[in-house]
Each structure stands twice: as structure tokens, then as C-alpha cells.
Scaffold this active site. Structure first.
Site, mmCIF file in Angstrom:
data_model
loop_
_atom_site.group_PDB
_atom_site.id
_atom_site.type_symbol
_atom_site.label_atom_id
_atom_site.label_comp_id
_atom_site.label_asym_id
_atom_site.label_seq_id
_atom_site.Cartn_x
_atom_site.Cartn_y
_atom_site.Cartn_z
ATOM 1 N N LEU A 241 0.820 -1.212 0.061
ATOM 2 C CA LEU A 241 -0.027 0.021 0.090
ATOM 3 C C LEU A 241 0.829 1.266 0.060
ATOM 4 O O LEU A 241 0.404 2.330 0.010
ATOM 5 C CB LEU A 241 -0.871 0.056 1.273
ATOM 6 C CG LEU A 241 -2.270 -1.116 1.107
ATOM 7 C CD1 LEU A 241 -2.780 -1.194 2.594
ATOM 8 C CD2 LEU A 241 -2.873 -1.060 0.135
ATOM 9 N N ARG A 242 2.129 1.155 -0.094
ATOM 10 C CA ARG A 242 2.979 2.380 -0.035
ATOM 11 C C ARG A 242 2.727 3.160 -1.261
ATOM 12 O O ARG A 242 2.752 4.435 -1.224
ATOM 13 C CB ARG A 242 4.455 2.014 0.181
ATOM 14 C CG ARG A 242 5.377 3.226 0.244
ATOM 15 C CD ARG A 242 6.883 2.817 0.385
ATOM 16 N NE ARG A 242 6.901 2.335 1.841
ATOM 17 C CZ ARG A 242 7.324 1.304 2.293
ATOM 18 N NH1 ARG A 242 7.416 0.060 1.376
ATOM 19 N NH2 ARG A 242 7.434 0.917 3.574
ATOM 20 N N ALA A 243 2.414 2.655 -2.354
ATOM 21 C CA ALA A 243 2.231 3.248 -3.510
ATOM 22 C C ALA A 243 1.176 4.240 -3.395
ATOM 23 O O ALA A 243 0.944 5.593 -4.019
ATOM 24 C CB ALA A 243 2.377 2.451 -4.773
#
Length: 339
Positions: A241-243
Site C-alpha cells: 500500500l506504500r504506492a
């Protein structure tokens, strides 16, 4: 003697990279920028130009052979030996607070040092406990890393932790190359005059960054933008989920950069490739289409061979069939008995 740095506003081309650098200056929580490209593409010039847009103007270069103690800080030996007390000796992370930490050839650093830098850049804090000391200080800097892919790659886990990723074109057009040389020669021959001629453009760039930083907190991270980004991250097949979080922050920074009051589609689209370039899942190799095999034909039925053909084919010792006359069945002769 005052060091003169080439102003970011005077850099020819590299518009996408200059925008990405300004966005991380607006919101350092984006997580820094990884710049890829061959040597001699003015990557350090761009990073130094970014530092002049920040309030502190600090620019710290991390040497390739730097130790962990030099980066995070360590015990002050003079105070420990001379005065018998534990005192913290600041490292490069402390010096870079409020400015830019530039790491050239970051792909050649040991992985644990890259991880350490990325942790500090993401949290904005350096916490150290060693040699009998416990110290915590602010480390809010913009991390700029550069690499040449021909000299080695970063592990995907480390690539993902850089907020934005861009590549410089190693073959500018002839007219652009000539203008780059023209401005560089003008700067080298008379730095003061060159800086004066670009002062208005540089001040405008600095003021725009400052205004965007002040406007940033008022721009909401609304559900519509969040859902649109989540859909596009899912379609791109990115892991984790970093993107999503980086994309949302970068889009908000771009909205602040434009002077808008909320995130719009243009903000999401503009930063899409900055966020996804190093996170897209590689497509599986294409398989060559299988050629359809023609239907197999049944072999023709064999033709009986004549005697001549049989002999020519090597069937020696076989006689051709002879017709036999069919007559009455005769009893075998009976011989008379001897008297």
C-alpha cells in the site's frame, strides 16, 4: 569565499525531474526521489539547486564509504574520556535536518545503510541508542538518491521505499545540448553575473515552494481522490500500500503547487508515472503463438507387388502362385496283396 551553486531555475530541460524535486520540497513525507541516469547528467547540480529552495538551504553529501556511526551519530569520545560523561556527537542525519541529503550511487551502498536512511527520511526522526547513550533528534530532510543501472540495481524492497523515481534521458537533442553548454560556460566564467541574471526566476521558484508548503495542510485527502488512486494502483498490480499513500501525498503536493484548494484529476495524472515507474509489476513474458499443424493424411493403401517387383524389392525364393485345375477326387491306388 561564498560557494556559488547553479540555480535550479536555469537548468535546461529535465522538467519532470524539476517538478518532482519541488514536490518533495513541498512535502518531504513523500519519501525522497531516486534519479536514474548515466554519469554527467547534472544530477548533483539538480539536487544542490533544490536545497536553495528550502528554508535552511543545507546540502549534505553522504560519502560512499561512510560508516553507520558517521551517518546516525555516536558517542563523543573527547567528552567521555576527558570529562567522564556520555555526550552525543551528531552525524550526517543531524546536519541534513531541514535540507537535502544527497546520496550518489545509492545502489552501491550496503543494504542496511540504505534501509537506515530511508527509515529516517520517512519518520523525520533519528533515534540512536548505543555506547551508553540514548538520543533522539529531528531529521526532516529531503533524500535524493542517484544511481546508474549499469553499475548494479537496488533490491525491490528498497526501490519501493523511495517515494518517487525518475530517469534522465542520456541523449538530449542537439539544440538542448548546445544550450546546456552555453549556460554552463556563462556560469563558470562569471558566477555572480549569471546568478544575477537568473535571480528573478529563482526567487519566483522559491516563493512558489514556500506558498505551496503553507497551503499544503489545508488541502484535504478526500475519499474521491483516495478511491481513484486505489483503483489505479490495483490496475497497475503494485504490491503493498506504500504506492497508494505516496501517490496521494504527491497529488496533494501538486495541488498545492498549482495553488488549488483540492486534489483534482490533473494532480493524480501528473504524478502517476513518478510513483509507479519503480513499482509496476513486470509483465509476464509473451508466449509465441503455436502454429496450427495441418491435418495428417492417411497413407495410401499398399498395392500388391508383382513377381518382378517382388524380386526387385529383394523377396527372393518366392514363386508366383500357379493356378491349379480342379478335377474329380481320386482315391489313392490300392496295391494287391501278395499271395
Amino acid at each position: 569565499m561564498t560557494d556559488h551553486h547553479f540555480p535550479l531555475a536555469a537548468v535546461v530541460g529535465a522538467d519532470d525531474l524539476k517538478l518532482a524535486l519541488c514536490l518533495v520540497a513541498v512535502d518531504p513525507a513523500i519519501g525522497g526521489v531516486l534519479i536514474e541516469g548515466p554519469r554527467g547528467m547534472a544530477k548533483s547540480t539538480l539536487a544542490r539547486g533544490l536545497a536553495e529552495l528550502l528554508p535552511s538551504g543545507h546540502f549534505v553529501t553522504l560519502p560512499l564509504g561512510a560508516s553507520e556511526e558517521r551517518i546516525v551519530g555516536t558517542l563523543d569520545l573527547d567528552a567521555a574520556l576527558g570529562e567522564g560523561r556520555a555526550q552525543f556527537c551528531p552525524g550526517l542525519l543531524s546536519k541534513a535536518d531541514g535540507g537535502v541529503l544527497y546520496v550518489d550511487e545509492v545502489n552501491l551502498l550496503p543494504d542496511h545503510l540504505v534501509d537506515l536512511l530511508l527509515d529516517a527520511a520517512a519518520s523525520g526522526v533519528n533515534h540512536i541508542e548505543r555506547d551508553g547513550i540514548s538520543h533522539r533528534h529531528s531529521a526532516r530532510f529531503v533524500l535524493i538518491g542517484t544511481m546508474n543501472g549499469e553499475e548494479g540495481e537496488l533490491r525491490p524492497q528498497l526501490l519501493d521505499r523511495f517515494g518517487l523515481n525518475l530517469a534522465l534521458d542520456g541523449q538530449p537533442q542537439p539544440a538542448q545540448r548546445a544550450e546546456i553548454m552555453r549556460r554552463r560556460l556563462a556560469f563558470d566564467s562569471d558566477p555572480q553575473a549569471f546568478l544575477h541574471s537568473w535571480a528573478d526566476a529563482q526567487n519566483e521558484l522559491r516563493s512558489r515552494c514556500l506558498s505551496a508548503r503553507e497551503r499544503l495542510a489545508a488541502i484535504p485527502l478526500d475519499d474521491a481522490a483516495l478511491e481513484a488512486i486505489a483503483q489505479r494502483c490495483f490496475a497497475a498490480g503494485v504490491d503493498g500500500l506504500r504506492a497508494d499513500l505516496v501517490w496521494l501525498r504527491a497529488a496533494r503536493a501538486h495541488a498545492a503547487w498549482r495553488g488549488a484548494a483540492q486534489i483534482e484529476e490533473i494532480d493524480i495524472d501528473t504524478v502517476a508515472d513518478f510513483v509507479l515507474r519503480h513499482r509496476r509489476r513486470p509483465a509476464p513474458p509473451a508466449q509465441a503463438p503455436q502454429q496450427q499443424q495441418p491435418p495428417q493424411q492417411q497413407p495410401p493403401a499398399p498395392i500388391p507387388a508383382t513377381s518382378e517387383q517382388a524380386q526387385s524389392d529383394g523377396q527372393w525364393g518366392e514363386l508366383p502362385a500357379q493356378p491349379q485345375a480342379m478335377g474329380e477326387r481320386r482315391e489313392p491306388p490300392r496295391w494287391a496283396k501278395k499271395p
